[in-house]
Design a protein around this motif. Structure first.
Motif, PDB file in Angstrom:
ATOM      1  N   GLN A 124     -11.129 -79.685  12.699  1.00  0.00           N
ATOM      2  CA  GLN A 124     -11.235 -80.839  13.592  1.00  0.00           C
ATOM      3  C   GLN A 124     -12.508 -80.772  14.431  1.00  0.00           C
ATOM      4  O   GLN A 124     -12.945 -79.683  14.826  1.00  0.00           O
ATOM      5  N   ALA A 125     -13.066 -81.936  14.716  1.00  0.00           N
ATOM      6  CA  ALA A 125     -14.264 -81.979  15.559  1.00  0.00           C
ATOM      7  C   ALA A 125     -13.969 -81.437  16.950  1.00  0.00           C
ATOM      8  O   ALA A 125     -14.756 -80.680  17.521  1.00  0.00           O
ATOM      9  N   VAL A 126     -12.841 -81.827  17.499  1.00  0.00           N
ATOM     10  CA  VAL A 126     -12.351 -81.302  18.777  1.00  0.00           C
ATOM     11  C   VAL A 126     -10.877 -80.971  18.576  1.00  0.00           C
ATOM     12  O   VAL A 126     -10.119 -81.788  18.045  1.00  0.00           O
ATOM     13  N   THR A 127     -10.479 -79.786  18.976  1.00  0.00           N
ATOM     14  CA  THR A 127      -9.113 -79.332  18.732  1.00  0.00           C
ATOM     15  C   THR A 127      -8.105 -80.146  19.533  1.00  0.00           C
ATOM     16  O   THR A 127      -8.350 -80.505  20.684  1.00  0.00           O
ATOM     17  N   ALA A 128      -6.964 -80.431  18.916  1.00  0.00           N
ATOM     18  CA  ALA A 128      -5.877 -81.140  19.601  1.00  0.00           C
ATOM     19  C   ALA A 128      -5.427 -80.353  20.827  1.00  0.00           C
ATOM     20  O   ALA A 128      -5.498 -79.126  20.869  1.00  0.00           O
ATOM     21  N   ALA A 129      -4.949 -81.075  21.816  1.00  0.00           N
ATOM     22  CA  ALA A 129      -4.614 -80.474  23.108  1.00  0.00           C
ATOM     23  C   ALA A 129      -3.487 -79.452  22.999  1.00  0.00           C
ATOM     24  O   ALA A 129      -2.506 -79.655  22.278  1.00  0.00           O
ATOM     25  N   PHE A 130      -3.648 -78.359  23.737  1.00  0.00           N
ATOM     26  CA  PHE A 130      -2.616 -77.326  23.928  1.00  0.00           C
ATOM     27  C   PHE A 130      -2.171 -76.658  22.626  1.00  0.00           C
ATOM     28  O   PHE A 130      -1.017 -76.243  22.504  1.00  0.00           O
ATOM     29  N   LEU A 131      -3.053 -76.527  21.661  1.00  0.00           N
ATOM     30  CA  LEU A 131      -2.690 -75.941  20.375  1.00  0.00           C
ATOM     31  C   LEU A 131      -2.664 -74.417  20.472  1.00  0.00           C
ATOM     32  O   LEU A 131      -3.679 -73.794  20.784  1.00  0.00           O
ATOM     33  N   HIS A 132      -1.481 -73.822  20.181  1.00  0.00           N
ATOM     34  CA  HIS A 132      -1.344 -72.363  20.261  1.00  0.00           C
ATOM     35  C   HIS A 132      -0.328 -71.867  19.244  1.00  0.00           C
ATOM     36  O   HIS A 132       0.742 -72.468  19.090  1.00  0.00           O
ATOM     37  N   PRO A 133      -0.619 -70.752  18.558  1.00  0.00           N
ATOM     38  CA  PRO A 133       0.420 -70.083  17.770  1.00  0.00           C
ATOM     39  C   PRO A 133       1.283 -69.230  18.694  1.00  0.00           C
ATOM     40  O   PRO A 133       0.763 -68.568  19.598  1.00  0.00           O
ATOM     41  N   VAL A 134       2.598 -69.267  18.486  1.00  0.00           N
ATOM     42  CA  VAL A 134       3.506 -68.474  19.320  1.00  0.00           C
ATOM     43  C   VAL A 134       4.590 -67.873  18.423  1.00  0.00           C
ATOM     44  O   VAL A 134       4.731 -68.240  17.254  1.00  0.00           O
ATOM     45  N   LYS A 135       5.369 -66.961  18.987  1.00  0.00           N
ATOM     46  CA  LYS A 135       6.547 -66.424  18.313  1.00  0.00           C
ATOM     47  C   LYS A 135       7.792 -66.986  18.987  1.00  0.00           C
ATOM     48  O   LYS A 135       7.878 -67.015  20.213  1.00  0.00           O
TER      49      LYS A 135
END
Length: 404
Positions: A286-297
């Motif tokens: 993406q040109a600009v990352t979508a808001a609040f994107l995080h990998p979690v467990k």
């Protein structure tokens, strides 16, 4: 090939209530079937002997007409781009293009649009993709230069107030918001699920600059998409910047293996887990990352946490037949988004560099090969949908148990 058995096997272990919804969606029309059976599409493509030489690129992995849309980036500005990366993988560019082109045939022909019109749009798609790739420089779609439905989506999201957005998804109870559980976009959770999701978000928040922002107010199971229906997925209402009108909504979704990645196991780099793969590739493409994107467990399994992205912010191609003027230039914009995403992520962990992509764009033979494969794949998808529909009507796809 027994496609019904393949579909049932691929969906084992999912939430029965939402899985029942998925099977109904697959039965509904050929385009929903195509969207919801990515694994089957790649099985069929491999069995057809498809082998078009193309550079290895980072792929969305499930590229179809409705996996593009508007969203707010982490800089809070509005963008239009590819917006679903659950199936993201490293693969030959030709495989990504065949799926997108096949979706043009299936999506438009299902609306009664003549085959020659869909064929012409596929030719335009591949031509515009090659043109954007040949430039060798990634760009992005600006609101001021967007046209038709893409411009409408960008304007719609830009002008949407937080209060209106919250009012559409929540209800006020003594000046505190609670999620609307309507059976259409959300389903209730058990007390145990609520506690587990709250604990996961709190654990994530502890490592963030403003933990109080993520204080959980309510949780519901989310109904969204087609392919992912039935996987563990939640809508989470959090405190945000203040109750009741500055709350935020999050999407917490379980991550699974990529169907495209399984086809090209030898190309895939190591990731800590599938959530890191999904978020990592999205950040690259993406040109600009979508808001609040995080990998979690969550519960020991990989999940992706991000700002809630409503399905209304995707291109509604089902309106193409009745309002074709709204889609002026849309196919060209989709093609450019794909090319730019591949250029942007080029050279990362085995992906082709820009020079290789430019050289590929200058060749002609692959366009004809991809177009023919897409046409064949769309006919196969229609035949598979008819076979699935007959099995569904005969009761061979389990429904949700009573009270699920």
């Amino acid at each position: 090939m027994n496609i019904v058995k393949r579909i049932l096997k691929a969906n084992q272990g999912r939430d029965p209530e939402r899985l029942s919804m998925k099977y109904r969606a697959l039965r509904d029309n050929p385009f929903s079937f195509l969207r919801g059976t990515c694994h089957l599409f790649y099985d069929r493509l491999a069995e057809s002997g498809f082998d078009v030489a193309a550079p290895v690129v980072w792929c969305c992995g499930d590229l179809h007409l409705e996996n593009f849309g508007s969203y707010k980036g982490d800089n809070r500005l509005v963008y239009f781009d590819i917006n679903d990366f659950d199936e993201a993988a490293l693969a030959p560019a030709s495989w990504e293009l065949v799926r997108l082109a096949a979706s043009v045939h299936v999506g438009l022909e299902a609306q009664g649009i003549p085959v020659d019109r869909a064929t012409a749009l596929v030719e335009e798609l591949l031509d515009q993709y090659a043109r954007a790739l040949a430039c060798g420089k990634p760009a992005w779609i600006e609101r001021d230069t967007a046209r038709g439905m893409v411009r409408q989506l960008l304007d719609q999201l830009r002008e949407r107030s937080r209060v209106d957005w919250l009012n559409g998804r929540t209800r006020l109870v003594r000046r505190h918001r609670r999620l609307l559980v309507d059976g259409r976009r959300t389903l209730p959770v058990t007390a145990a699920e609520r506690d587990d999701v709250t604990a996961t978000v709190q654990a994530f928040a502890a490592g963030q600059p403003a933990p109080a922002f993520y204080r959980v107010l309510d949780v519901a199971r989310r109904i969204a998409g087609t392919g992912s229906l039935g996987v563990a997925r939640y809508v989470v209402l959090v405190e945000g910047r203040g109750s009741p009108d500055r709350n935020y909504l999050f999407d917490l979704k379980q991550s699974g293996p990529s169907a495209l990645g399984r086809r090209f196991r030898g190309l895939q780099p190591h990731w800590p887990d599938d959530a890191h793969r999904i978020a990592g590739v999205q950040q690259r493409m993406q040109a600009v990352t979508a808001a609040f994107l995080h990998p979690v467990k969550h519960g020991g399994h990989p999940f992706v946490l991000r700002a809630l992205q409503p399905s209304e912010d995707r291109l509604p191609f089902e309106r193409f037949k009745t309002q074709p003027e709204l889609f002026d230039g849309a196919i060209a914009m989709l093609a450019r988004c794909v090319a730019w995403a591949q250029l942007r992520s080029g050279g990362r962990q085995g992906a082709a560099i820009a020079d290789e992509l430019i050289a590929f764009a200058g060749k002609k033979k692959w366009r004809r090969q991809v177009a023919l494969a897409a046409s064949d794949a769309s006919r196969q998808a229609l035949a598979d949908w008819r076979e699935f529909s007959a099995a569904y009507d005969a009761g061979q796809c389990p429904a949700a148990p009573p009270g699920a």
